[in-house]
Design a protein around this motif. Structure first.
Motif, PDB file in Angstrom:
ATOM      1  N   MET A   6     -10.526  -9.171 -24.546  1.00 22.50           N
ATOM      2  CA  MET A   6      -9.585  -8.070 -24.422  1.00 22.50           C
ATOM      3  C   MET A   6      -8.211  -8.617 -24.053  1.00 22.50           C
ATOM      4  SD  MET A   6      -9.933  -4.853 -21.884  1.00 22.50           S
ATOM      5  CE  MET A   6      -8.884  -3.476 -22.063  1.00 22.50           C
ATOM      6  N   ARG A   7      -7.176  -8.162 -24.715  1.00 19.33           N
ATOM      7  CA  ARG A   7      -5.828  -8.685 -24.539  1.00 19.33           C
ATOM      8  C   ARG A   7      -5.293  -8.459 -23.127  1.00 19.33           C
ATOM      9  NH1 ARG A   7      -0.436  -7.139 -25.837  1.00 19.33           N
ATOM     10  NH2 ARG A   7       0.717  -9.000 -26.284  1.00 19.33           N
ATOM     11  N   GLY A   8      -5.628  -7.333 -22.488  1.00 16.52           N
ATOM     12  CA  GLY A   8      -5.149  -7.015 -21.146  1.00 16.52           C
ATOM     13  C   GLY A   8      -5.529  -8.047 -20.102  1.00 16.52           C
ATOM     14  N   ASP A   9      -6.597  -8.805 -20.384  1.00 16.08           N
ATOM     15  CA  ASP A   9      -7.047  -9.822 -19.439  1.00 16.08           C
ATOM     16  C   ASP A   9      -6.125 -11.032 -19.402  1.00 16.08           C
ATOM     17  OD1 ASP A   9      -9.197  -8.206 -18.869  1.00 16.08           O
ATOM     18  OD2 ASP A   9     -10.556  -9.259 -20.225  1.00 16.08           O
ATOM     19  N   VAL A  10      -5.327 -11.233 -20.451  1.00 16.97           N
ATOM     20  CA  VAL A  10      -4.466 -12.409 -20.501  1.00 16.97           C
ATOM     21  C   VAL A  10      -3.016 -12.098 -20.153  1.00 16.97           C
ATOM     22  CG1 VAL A  10      -5.927 -13.573 -22.190  1.00 16.97           C
ATOM     23  CG2 VAL A  10      -4.002 -12.206 -22.972  1.00 16.97           C
ATOM     24  N   VAL A  11      -2.705 -10.839 -19.944  1.00 19.69           N
ATOM     25  CA  VAL A  11      -1.338 -10.446 -19.584  1.00 19.69           C
ATOM     26  C   VAL A  11      -1.243 -10.404 -18.060  1.00 19.69           C
ATOM     27  CG1 VAL A  11       0.419  -8.650 -19.733  1.00 19.69           C
ATOM     28  CG2 VAL A  11      -1.037  -9.122 -21.711  1.00 19.69           C
ATOM     29  N   PRO A  12      -0.416 -11.272 -17.464  1.00 20.32           N
ATOM     30  CA  PRO A  12      -0.322 -11.298 -16.001  1.00 20.32           C
ATOM     31  C   PRO A  12       0.389 -10.053 -15.442  1.00 20.32           C
ATOM     32  CG  PRO A  12       1.152 -12.926 -16.970  1.00 20.32           C
ATOM     33  CD  PRO A  12       0.388 -12.312 -18.097  1.00 20.32           C
ATOM     34  N   ASN A  13      -0.011  -9.678 -14.263  1.00 17.08           N
ATOM     35  CA  ASN A  13       0.575  -8.541 -13.568  1.00 17.08           C
ATOM     36  C   ASN A  13       1.970  -8.935 -13.070  1.00 17.08           C
ATOM     37  OD1 ASN A  13       1.300  -6.517 -11.729  1.00 17.08           O
ATOM     38  ND2 ASN A  13      -0.810  -6.228 -11.048  1.00 17.08           N
ATOM     39  N   PRO A  14       3.033  -8.220 -13.476  1.00 14.84           N
ATOM     40  CA  PRO A  14       4.383  -8.587 -13.042  1.00 14.84           C
ATOM     41  C   PRO A  14       4.646  -8.320 -11.560  1.00 14.84           C
ATOM     42  CG  PRO A  14       4.462  -6.570 -14.306  1.00 14.84           C
ATOM     43  CD  PRO A  14       3.040  -7.071 -14.382  1.00 14.84           C
ATOM     44  N   ALA A  15       3.710  -7.703 -10.862  1.00 13.88           N
ATOM     45  CA  ALA A  15       3.883  -7.436  -9.436  1.00 13.88           C
ATOM     46  C   ALA A  15       3.692  -8.691  -8.591  1.00 13.88           C
ATOM     47  CB  ALA A  15       2.898  -6.360  -8.972  1.00 13.88           C
ATOM     48  N   ALA A  16       3.129  -9.727  -9.165  1.00 15.77           N
ATOM     49  CA  ALA A  16       2.782 -10.931  -8.401  1.00 15.77           C
ATOM     50  C   ALA A  16       3.970 -11.557  -7.682  1.00 15.77           C
ATOM     51  CB  ALA A  16       2.128 -11.953  -9.324  1.00 15.77           C
ATOM     52  N   GLY A  17       5.168 -11.491  -8.253  1.00 15.74           N
ATOM     53  CA  GLY A  17       6.323 -12.139  -7.639  1.00 15.74           C
ATOM     54  C   GLY A  17       7.080 -11.283  -6.625  1.00 15.74           C
ATOM     55  N   TRP A  18       6.613 -10.084  -6.372  1.00 19.74           N
ATOM     56  CA  TRP A  18       7.345  -9.175  -5.480  1.00 19.74           C
ATOM     57  C   TRP A  18       7.003  -9.427  -4.016  1.00 19.74           C
ATOM     58  CZ3 TRP A  18      10.848  -5.151  -6.465  1.00 19.74           C
ATOM     59  CH2 TRP A  18      11.240  -5.074  -7.799  1.00 19.74           C
ATOM     60  N   ASP A  20       8.345  -7.289  -1.533  1.00 23.34           N
ATOM     61  CA  ASP A  20       8.294  -5.954  -0.920  1.00 23.34           C
ATOM     62  C   ASP A  20       6.933  -5.329  -1.237  1.00 23.34           C
ATOM     63  OD1 ASP A  20       8.465  -2.970  -1.120  1.00 23.34           O
ATOM     64  OD2 ASP A  20      10.459  -3.338  -0.290  1.00 23.34           O
ATOM     65  N   PRO A  21       6.113  -5.018  -0.214  1.00 29.65           N
ATOM     66  CA  PRO A  21       4.761  -4.508  -0.481  1.00 29.65           C
ATOM     67  C   PRO A  21       4.745  -3.149  -1.183  1.00 29.65           C
ATOM     68  CG  PRO A  21       5.237  -4.455   1.873  1.00 29.65           C
ATOM     69  CD  PRO A  21       6.384  -5.163   1.218  1.00 29.65           C
ATOM     70  N   VAL A  22       5.700  -2.293  -0.911  1.00 25.05           N
ATOM     71  CA  VAL A  22       5.761  -0.983  -1.573  1.00 25.05           C
ATOM     72  C   VAL A  22       6.044  -1.179  -3.057  1.00 25.05           C
ATOM     73  CG1 VAL A  22       7.013   1.208  -1.714  1.00 25.05           C
ATOM     74  CG2 VAL A  22       6.419   0.243   0.523  1.00 25.05           C
ATOM     75  N   ALA A  23       7.042  -1.983  -3.352  1.00 21.00           N
ATOM     76  CA  ALA A  23       7.383  -2.265  -4.743  1.00 21.00           C
ATOM     77  C   ALA A  23       6.220  -2.935  -5.460  1.00 21.00           C
ATOM     78  CB  ALA A  23       8.634  -3.140  -4.809  1.00 21.00           C
ATOM     79  N   ARG A  24       5.600  -3.897  -4.785  1.00 16.52           N
ATOM     80  CA  ARG A  24       4.468  -4.606  -5.389  1.00 16.52           C
ATOM     81  C   ARG A  24       3.343  -3.634  -5.749  1.00 16.52           C
ATOM     82  NH1 ARG A  24       3.887  -8.517  -1.834  1.00 16.52           N
ATOM     83  NH2 ARG A  24       2.494  -7.303  -0.526  1.00 16.52           N
ATOM     84  N   ASP A  25       3.039  -2.694  -4.843  1.00 14.51           N
ATOM     85  CA  ASP A  25       1.977  -1.722  -5.108  1.00 14.51           C
ATOM     86  C   ASP A  25       2.341  -0.782  -6.253  1.00 14.51           C
ATOM     87  OD1 ASP A  25       0.542  -2.878  -3.065  1.00 14.51           O
ATOM     88  OD2 ASP A  25       0.863  -1.237  -1.641  1.00 14.51           O
ATOM     89  N   LEU A  26       3.602  -0.336  -6.315  1.00 12.29           N
ATOM     90  CA  LEU A  26       4.033   0.554  -7.397  1.00 12.29           C
ATOM     91  C   LEU A  26       4.013  -0.162  -8.740  1.00 12.29           C
ATOM     92  CD1 LEU A  26       6.989   2.637  -5.953  1.00 12.29           C
ATOM     93  CD2 LEU A  26       4.721   3.440  -6.624  1.00 12.29           C
ATOM     94  N   VAL A  27       4.553  -1.357  -8.789  1.00  7.36           N
ATOM     95  CA  VAL A  27       4.566  -2.132 -10.029  1.00  7.36           C
ATOM     96  C   VAL A  27       3.131  -2.400 -10.477  1.00  7.36           C
ATOM     97  CG1 VAL A  27       5.167  -4.367 -11.060  1.00  7.36           C
ATOM     98  CG2 VAL A  27       6.846  -3.134  -9.660  1.00  7.36           C
ATOM     99  N   SER A  28       2.280  -2.741  -9.544  1.00 10.84           N
ATOM    100  CA  SER A  28       0.884  -3.016  -9.869  1.00 10.84           C
ATOM    101  C   SER A  28       0.186  -1.770 -10.414  1.00 10.84           C
ATOM    102  CB  SER A  28       0.159  -3.533  -8.626  1.00 10.84           C
ATOM    103  OG  SER A  28      -1.025  -4.176  -8.990  1.00 10.84           O
ATOM    104  N   ALA A  29       0.432  -0.617  -9.805  1.00  8.86           N
ATOM    105  CA  ALA A  29      -0.184   0.632 -10.281  1.00  8.86           C
ATOM    106  C   ALA A  29       0.289   0.960 -11.693  1.00  8.86           C
ATOM    107  CB  ALA A  29       0.141   1.775  -9.329  1.00  8.86           C
TER     108      ALA A  29
END
Length: 156
Positions: free
Chosen positions: A1-13, A15-24
């Motif tokens: 599945m392609r989604g497994d190879v696309v990294p989550n852009p929240a990793a570099g954040w 700010d925990p609030v921003a990281r959680d929103l970007v991750s969601a």
């Protein structure tokens, strides 16, 4: 599945609030991506700590498309009247693009819409992974109509 190879852009954040929103937003679009239909997801945080999600819905007639931020705003308003604090949107890559999801700022229409309903909302931007910034700073001359009284916007 392609989604497994696309990294989550929240990793570099940091700010925990921003990281959680970007991750969601990322997890939503990763799970719901459909070429030429759904390419962006957004997450809105309310003052009660709840996250509301929206999905970009494309259309044959471009003007009929609905932005992810508008969908998240609608979902938030269906669920609560709490103050809306922050928003993040993530674009999933097309199969022909490098496998990198990216944070995208709200379009001009969404900036207007979000500020109409949440004048103090902050936003995650792709070039500032340290903190959320006030959305009003991205739209310094917001349209103010006569439909309802608008609170003054604060600019950074």
């Amino acid at each position: 599945m392609r989604g497994d190879v696309v990294p989550n852009p929240a990793a570099g954040w940091t700010d925990p609030v921003a990281r959680d929103l970007v991750s969601a937003a990322f997890e939503t679009i990763r799970d719901r991506y459909v070429l030429a239909r759904h390419q962006i997801a957004a997450a809105v945080l309310d003052a009660d700590g709840r996250v509301h999600l929206g999905l970009h819905v494309d259309a044959m007639v471009g003007r009929a498309a609905v932005c992810a931020e508008a969908g998240a705003l609608s979902a938030a308003r269906l669920a609560t009247s709490a103050r809306l604090l922050a928003v993040a949107a993530v674009r999933f890559p097309k199969p022909t693009e490098p496998p990198l999801a990216r944070i995208v700022p709200p379009c001009g229409l969404c900036r207007e819409l979000l500020l109409d309903h949440a004048p103090h909302i902050c936003v995650a931007l792709p070039d500032n992974p340290q903190a959320l910034i006030p959305l009003a700073g991205l739209l310094p001359h917001k349209y103010v109509g006569t439909k309802w009284p608008a609170p003054p916007l604060t600019h950074p």
